[in-house]
Design an enzyme around this catalytic site. Sequence first.
Site, PDB file in Angstrom:
ATOM      1  N   TRP A 116       0.820  -1.292   0.253  1.00  0.00           N
ATOM      2  CA  TRP A 116       0.043   0.363  -0.129  1.00  0.00           C
ATOM      3  C   TRP A 116       0.645   1.040  -0.323  1.00  0.00           C
ATOM      4  CZ3 TRP A 116      -4.807  -0.344  -1.083  1.00  0.00           C
ATOM      5  CH2 TRP A 116      -5.749   0.730  -1.068  1.00  0.00           C
ATOM      6  N   ASP A 166      -0.438  11.820  -0.393  1.00  0.00           N
ATOM      7  CA  ASP A 166      -1.634  12.947   0.309  1.00  0.00           C
ATOM      8  C   ASP A 166      -2.842  12.133   0.262  1.00  0.00           C
ATOM      9  OD1 ASP A 166      -2.483  11.499  -2.577  1.00  0.00           O
ATOM     10  OD2 ASP A 166      -2.250  14.096  -3.201  1.00  0.00           O
ATOM     11  N   GLU A 169      -3.624   9.203  -1.339  1.00  0.00           N
ATOM     12  CA  GLU A 169      -2.240   7.950  -1.480  1.00  0.00           C
ATOM     13  C   GLU A 169      -1.460   8.486  -2.595  1.00  0.00           C
ATOM     14  OE1 GLU A 169      -4.390   5.333   1.541  1.00  0.00           O
ATOM     15  OE2 GLU A 169      -5.807   5.333  -0.475  1.00  0.00           O
ATOM     16  N   GLU A 325     -17.911   5.825  -3.653  1.00  0.00           N
ATOM     17  CA  GLU A 325     -16.336   7.108  -3.464  1.00  0.00           C
ATOM     18  C   GLU A 325     -17.155   7.856  -4.377  1.00  0.00           C
ATOM     19  OE1 GLU A 325     -13.082   5.143  -4.513  1.00  0.00           O
ATOM     20  OE2 GLU A 325     -12.187   5.524  -2.430  1.00  0.00           O
TER      21      GLU A 325
END
Length: 388
Positions: A116, A166, A169, A325
């Site tokens: 990640w 940020d 990501e 989202e």
Amino acid sequence: MTISSRVDLHALLDRSRTVITSLQEPNGAYPASPTFSAYRGYCWFRDGSFIADGASAAGEAESATAFFDWCAMVIGRHAERIRDIVAAASAGAPLPDDRMLPARFTFAGELGVDEWWDFQLDGYGTWLWAAADHAARHDLPVERWADAAALTVDYLLSSWERPCYDWWEEHSEHVHVSTLGCIAAGLEAAARSGLVTGERADAAHAGAERVRDRILASGVAEGHLTKWLGTDAVDGSLSSLIAPLGVVAPQSGLAAATRAALTTQLENGGGVYRFTADTFYGGGRWPLLSCFLGLSYAAAGDEAGARRLFAWAVGTATDDQLLPEQVDGELLAPERRQEWIERWGPVATPLLWSHAMVLRLAAELGLVGAAGGVVNAGAGARRAAVAS
Ligand code: BGC
């Protein structure tokens, strides 16, 4: 604009509470999105803190408290790692990014095993800010989170100047203004609320001032906040610094210019893009960002502006009252949508953060209250209340 006639606002607000509280883990962790392949099994400090803030503002105080208990458990579990980071930084030999704290943890509070874009600082400021606001809103003591808050403050003071990924990501090579805003808000709230005390509170307060000064010195162009230090581009996350984080005074020229830049450059019909170069799922508009921008309008006393953005966000609900989202249509890079669907499946729905931001803005508009329940009497009245 009025909300679409198929949206029953009362049902959506109820559903938003239920989505958040029923999907919360027994130990307080909030899944970002229960079914979305890339997010399944993880809780983010960023998402979770804003989810808890929305839950708290809508009267779900126990849910919010449980989340901050989870944060404190996670920080405690990684205390050694934090002390190593702080010691190395103070010795002038900061640890590499992969030794820093991640953006997300498993529900059990462990580091994930999946790759990640992990080093992100914002969530550690945001949890302090949200816990302090929650305690003030519901008149709760903060001592139960004091040890974890002390470690978090030390971590942020040692590392706030570092570039990191940020909110989205991305761009780990930059220092992001929204990240700095979350850190300033967290340090200030920790000092103000008594989450940290004595010399540490003084250091947190002074640190918050330094972060704010850095934003003003290098994170402003053409009178508005910028996406990262040294650019003139904007980012949809920047409105959070005006509200709810309160790092920039809502009536200030800086806030007005930032709202104007976001509205002109990133808003389309009430929906707000993350940034102009976004290609994730084709670069659609995010309901949670409409709510952040709406909160900044509400804080400046522009209720009509806030209601317009709220109406759009509410209108993104699916037929079974779930908020995504982001939404399809009016994409910035339509040719890039399919590759993400093939990689990760359909857009994350429900996204708990989206539900929380709708609750948070609804609370600001007086449609739900911190004591719980929906404020206005009939569904018709509530529908009328969001029309502008
Ligand atoms: C977003 C992050 C968010 C994560 C989980 C990512 O796609 O860019 O802001 O924390 O999803 O919701």
